[in-house]
Scaffold this motif. Structure first.
Motif: not given
Length: 113
Positions: A18-41
């Motif tokens: 699978l490929t997940l996507s996350c679209v970000v708005s309201g901020i200068d995305f290009s200068i931000k470090t991003m993280r993915w998290y998950r929460q399993r049951p």
């Protein structure tokens, strides 16, 4: 207002991708470090992957080379390509901006055995 919208989750068989996507708005995305998290049951939220503005990536140990995080600054989007999925990867996946308490609604991943 900063917003994050995840998508791309779904039901997949073990060994699938699978490929997940996350679209970000309201901020200068290009200068931000991003993280993915998950929460399993039944578990707490756990960190999955990290990508800096210069495309340096880091992964949790359990990823074991199966996931790839990337970003498209022109599209304000961060991706998580997930291969060789197993039932233990099932859960809700979230993206977040490092240094900000902002979360999307998450996207559900279910891996069947």
């Amino acid at each position: 207002q900063v917003q994050l919208v995840e998508s791309g989750g779904g039901l997949v068989q073990a060994g699938g991708s699978l490929t997940l996507s996350c679209v970000v708005s309201g901020i200068d995305f290009s200068i931000k470090t991003m993280r993915w998290y998950r929460q399993r049951p039944g578990s707490q939220r756990e960190w999955v992957a990290h990508i800096t503005p210069s495309d340096t990536t880091t992964y949790a140990t359990f990823v074991k080379g199966r996931f790839t995080v990337s970003r498209d600054n022109a599209g304000n989007t961060v991706y998580l390509q997930m291969n060789d999925l197993n039932p233990g990867d099932s859960g809700t996946y979230f993206c977040t901006i490092v240094g900000m308490d902002r979360w999307g609604q998450g996207t559900q991943v279910t891996v069947s055995s």
